[in-house]
Structure formats: structure tokens, C-alpha cells
Motif scaffolding. Structure first.
Motif, PDB file in Angstrom:
ATOM      1  N   SER A   2     -71.426  22.247  -9.926  1.00  0.00           N
ATOM      2  CA  SER A   2     -70.043  22.656  -9.742  1.00  0.00           C
ATOM      3  C   SER A   2     -69.178  22.956 -10.859  1.00  0.00           C
ATOM      4  O   SER A   2     -69.168  22.386 -11.848  1.00  0.00           O
ATOM      5  N   ALA A   4     -66.180  22.806 -11.344  1.00  0.00           N
ATOM      6  CA  ALA A   4     -65.049  21.938 -11.448  1.00  0.00           C
ATOM      7  C   ALA A   4     -65.579  20.700 -12.446  1.00  0.00           C
ATOM      8  O   ALA A   4     -64.605  20.411 -13.170  1.00  0.00           O
ATOM      9  N   TRP A  44     -64.981  11.604 -16.371  1.00  0.00           N
ATOM     10  CA  TRP A  44     -64.901  13.022 -15.823  1.00  0.00           C
ATOM     11  C   TRP A  44     -64.424  13.884 -17.249  1.00  0.00           C
ATOM     12  O   TRP A  44     -65.176  14.868 -17.514  1.00  0.00           O
ATOM     13  N   GLU A  95     -71.018  13.533 -11.286  1.00  0.00           N
ATOM     14  CA  GLU A  95     -69.819  12.686 -11.123  1.00  0.00           C
ATOM     15  C   GLU A  95     -70.180  11.382 -11.944  1.00  0.00           C
ATOM     16  O   GLU A  95     -69.000  10.896 -12.337  1.00  0.00           O
ATOM     17  N   TRP A 204     -54.245  17.114  -5.710  1.00  0.00           N
ATOM     18  CA  TRP A 204     -55.679  17.068  -6.088  1.00  0.00           C
ATOM     19  C   TRP A 204     -56.641  16.379  -4.749  1.00  0.00           C
ATOM     20  O   TRP A 204     -57.468  16.948  -4.469  1.00  0.00           O
ATOM     21  N   LEU A 205     -56.012  15.221  -4.361  1.00  0.00           N
ATOM     22  CA  LEU A 205     -56.948  14.434  -3.555  1.00  0.00           C
ATOM     23  C   LEU A 205     -56.925  15.225  -2.400  1.00  0.00           C
ATOM     24  O   LEU A 205     -57.969  15.455  -1.412  1.00  0.00           O
ATOM     25  N   GLN A 208     -59.364  17.913  -2.198  1.00  0.00           N
ATOM     26  CA  GLN A 208     -60.769  17.524  -2.040  1.00  0.00           C
ATOM     27  C   GLN A 208     -61.094  17.235  -0.728  1.00  0.00           C
ATOM     28  O   GLN A 208     -62.392  17.589  -0.318  1.00  0.00           O
ATOM     29  N   LEU A 225     -59.420   9.417  -8.158  1.00  0.00           N
ATOM     30  CA  LEU A 225     -60.905   9.507  -8.058  1.00  0.00           C
ATOM     31  C   LEU A 225     -61.261   8.287  -7.167  1.00  0.00           C
ATOM     32  O   LEU A 225     -62.315   8.261  -6.374  1.00  0.00           O
ATOM     33  N   LEU A 228     -60.588   9.019  -3.634  1.00  0.00           N
ATOM     34  CA  LEU A 228     -61.608  10.036  -3.381  1.00  0.00           C
ATOM     35  C   LEU A 228     -62.683   9.276  -2.710  1.00  0.00           C
ATOM     36  O   LEU A 228     -63.391   9.530  -1.644  1.00  0.00           O
ATOM     37  N   ASN A 232     -64.227   8.606   1.236  1.00  0.00           N
ATOM     38  CA  ASN A 232     -65.527   9.248   1.556  1.00  0.00           C
ATOM     39  C   ASN A 232     -66.416   8.274   2.056  1.00  0.00           C
ATOM     40  O   ASN A 232     -67.702   8.581   2.321  1.00  0.00           O
TER      41      ASN A 232
END
Length: 340
Positions: A2, A4, A44, A95, A204-205, A208, A225, A228, A232
Motif C-alpha cells: 500500500s 499509504a 509507522w 503494518e 483518519w479513522l 479507514q 491505530l 483501528l 477490526n
């Protein structure tokens, strides 16, 4: 890979402009210590910066297309390594910085979960950095979590951190910079990475998730993060069950031993970290809602959990710590929760 993953997160742009400019001017410090709370993007950022250092066609960010970027994507770049509890591996543009088929430079012999980064890993890193760079670019090592380095590992690395070979950069990432010996901290340039602005983290969240991530961000105490990961997985439901468990003990509807036993053994360390954030949230609510419990009782319990987390980071048995906390909470809970 990715695109990103090659770029910093939105709230890291100012820091990126500063450090990427230093890369282009060849004055980036040889050792950076990136510290801050979990889930704010330290790894990151470090990974994106290493990609930029090694990229053969970089502009504002690593290109993602050159030989270096392609090798780095799968942990096969000979000049980028990751030193952690699992050994010395090829750093990957994933990640977590790992890839199934990445290069393996050294692994611990034992199959058991390691609490620290062994001195053998530090020595293998030093050996690796003493070799010539394969492509005439920089060499980079990510050490994460740096606070898992034991005393012997730190001592072995000190000279290399202070005077690394030419064009070599070490990026140390950790949540508890103060846990590192001063001898190591003083040899690194400290980069503190705090919580991003709430609106920026939320935007941002949401991008995603494709949906509102408000509950996840609140559960992660503002760390995007971490939020996220919660959204998930099953973490939010698990945390709601944990909150119900604490309330049940605090209301004396559940005994401490059975409450501790109901937390999965593999999740106890995470439960202790979560409890600290949950107690702080409840304390703030108690202060704002005058008469709904005693703030002093919440504060006392917060102190108990902070100490339990400190002990759990050492060799203390987390399950026993949790039982002890619930015993304390059985005493303090009725005062903290008030009537209801």
C-alpha cells in the motif's frame, strides 16, 4: 504494498517535513528515539522514514517502485533490519514491520515467548551493520520495542549507537522512554510523538473504516491505530465485557477470584493496560458528575493499577496481580461507584 505505508500519518506531516529534509541534506541524526503512547504511529513513521532513506528514486516520500522499495516491501532488503524479541529480521513494509518470507539474520533458540531482546540479537545487529552497504545508500535498523532491551543488550549497543558506521541510522521505538538507561537515551535524539488532535484522528479513522469510528477511538483513549485494531477485531466487545466485570465486582455481585479467572490468561496483560484507561475515564466522569461516587477512591485504584502494570512489565505473574487488584476493588468499588 500500500502506498499509504510509505507516507507518514496526517498528524505526522510537520515532523516528516523536518526529518525528511534532514535526510536530503544528509544531516539526519544517526540515532533517533521515537517514544510516545501506544497506537499513535511511532512504528509507522519509523518504517516510512527508513523507506525514504533507502529509496533510489525518492521525492517527497519513498517511491514504492525502485529496487530498494520492492525489496523492502517483503523484508528482503539487505540494508534494512528489524531487531525485536523475535530476533534480527529483514524489515518489511507491512503494518507490523514483519513479513512471512523476510530475511532471517538471527533468531532465539527457544520457542518460548521472550520478555526481552537478547544480547545475541544486539551482537548480530552490530555484525550486520559492520558490513558494507549493498547498494551504496544508507543502512537502517529499527529496534522495537527498544524498552525490551535488557542491560546486557544495551551495553553491547552503546558504542554502535554513539559512533555507528558511516551512513548508518538506528531508529529506536518504544512507549516508555524513561525505562531505557540514561546512557542509551543520551546517545539518541529524542522524538516525542503524542496523541494527535481528536478531529484529525477521527477523520483518519473514519476514512479507514468507511464508517464512524467514534466508539473505537474513545475505547483507545484517542490513539487512532489502536482504535483501528479495536474496530477490526473483537476488542470493543471484549472491553465492554471487562467493564461489566469491574462494575460487578465493585457492586459486590461477583467475587474477586472468579472475576480474575474469567479473564483469559493470554489477555491478562492487555486487561491490566485497559483497566488503567478505563479507571481514568471513570474518574473524570465522577469528577464532572458531583455526588456520583468518591474521586479519591478512583484515584487510589488508579494508583494500584499503575503499580500492577509496572510489576507486570517485569517478572510478576499477571494473573496474581489481577486477583490482587480485584480484591482491592471489592473494597474501593462501592465508594467509587456510589449509589446505583
Amino acid at each position: 504494498m500500500s502506498a499509504a505505508l510509505l507516507r507518514p500519518l496526517p498528524w505526522q506531516q510537520a515532523l516528516w517535513l523536518d526529518l525528511s529534509s534532514q535526510v536530503l541534506q544528509q544531516r539526519l541524526p544517526h540515532a533517533l528515539l521515537l517514544s510516545g503512547p501506544a497506537g499513535v504511529g511511532k512504528r509507522w513513521f519509523a518504517r516510512a522514514l527508513i523507506a525514504f532513506l533507502l529509496c533510489e528514486q525518492r521525492s517527497g516520500y519513498a517511491c514504492g517502485q525502485c529496487r530498494s522499495c520492492q525489496q523492502l516491501a517483503v523484508g528482503a532488503h539487505p540494508d534494512a533490519v528489524l531487531l525485536g524479541r523475535d530476533g534480527l529480521l529483514g524489515l518489511a513494509l507491512t503494518e507490523d514491520g514483519r513479513y512471512e518470507q523476510a530475511l532471517v539474520h538471527w533468531e532465539p533458540k527457544t520457542d518460548s515467548v521472550r520478555r526481552d531482546i537478547a544480547i545475541e540479537g544486539a551482537r548480530k545487529l552490530i555484525e550486520r551493520l559492520s558490513l558494507s552497504a549493498h547498494y551504496g545508500m544508507a543502512r537502517a535498523a529499527l529496534i522495537e520495542p527498544a524498552d525490551a532491551l535488557n542491560t546486557n543488550s544495551v551495553n553491547a549497543l552503546l558504542k554502535t549507537v554513539e559512533e555507528p558506521p558511516p551512513a548508518t541510522h538506528l531508529l529506536l521505538v518504544c512507549e516508555r522512554a524513561q525505562a531505557l538507561p540514561a546512557t542509551l537515551r543520551s546517545r539518541c535524539q529524542r522524538v516525542r510523538m503524542g496523541m494527535p488532535p481528536l478531529a484529525e484522528a477521527q477523520a483518519w479513522l473514519d476514512a479507514q473504516l468507511g464508517r464512524a469510528g467514534t466508539d473505537a477511538l474513545a475505547a483507545a483513549l484517542g490513539a487512532p491505530l489502536q482504535a483501528l485494531a479495536y474496530a477490526n477485531g473483537d476488542a470493543l466487545a471484549e472491553q465492554r465485557a471487562w467493564a461489566d466485570l469491574w462494575v460487578a465486582v465493585g457492586r459486590r455481585r461477583k467475587d474477586p477470584v472468579s472475576a480474575a479467572a474469567s479473564v483469559d490468561r493470554d489477555a491478562v496483560a492487555g486487561h491490566l493496560r485497559w483497566a488503567c484507561g478505563w479507571l481514568h475515564t471513570q474518574f473524570r466522569s465522577c469528577v464532572l458528575a458531583a455526588g456520583a461516587g468518591e474521586p479519591a477512591a478512583w484515584m487510589q485504584m488508579i494508583d494500584e493499577v499503575v503499580e500492577a502494570n509496572r510489576l507486570a512489565a517485569g517478572n510478576a505473574q499477571a494473573q496474581l496481580l489481577l486477583e490482587s487488584l480485584f480484591v482491592q476493588w471489592l473494597r474501593l468499588g462501592p465508594r467509587a461507584l456510589g449509589s446505583g
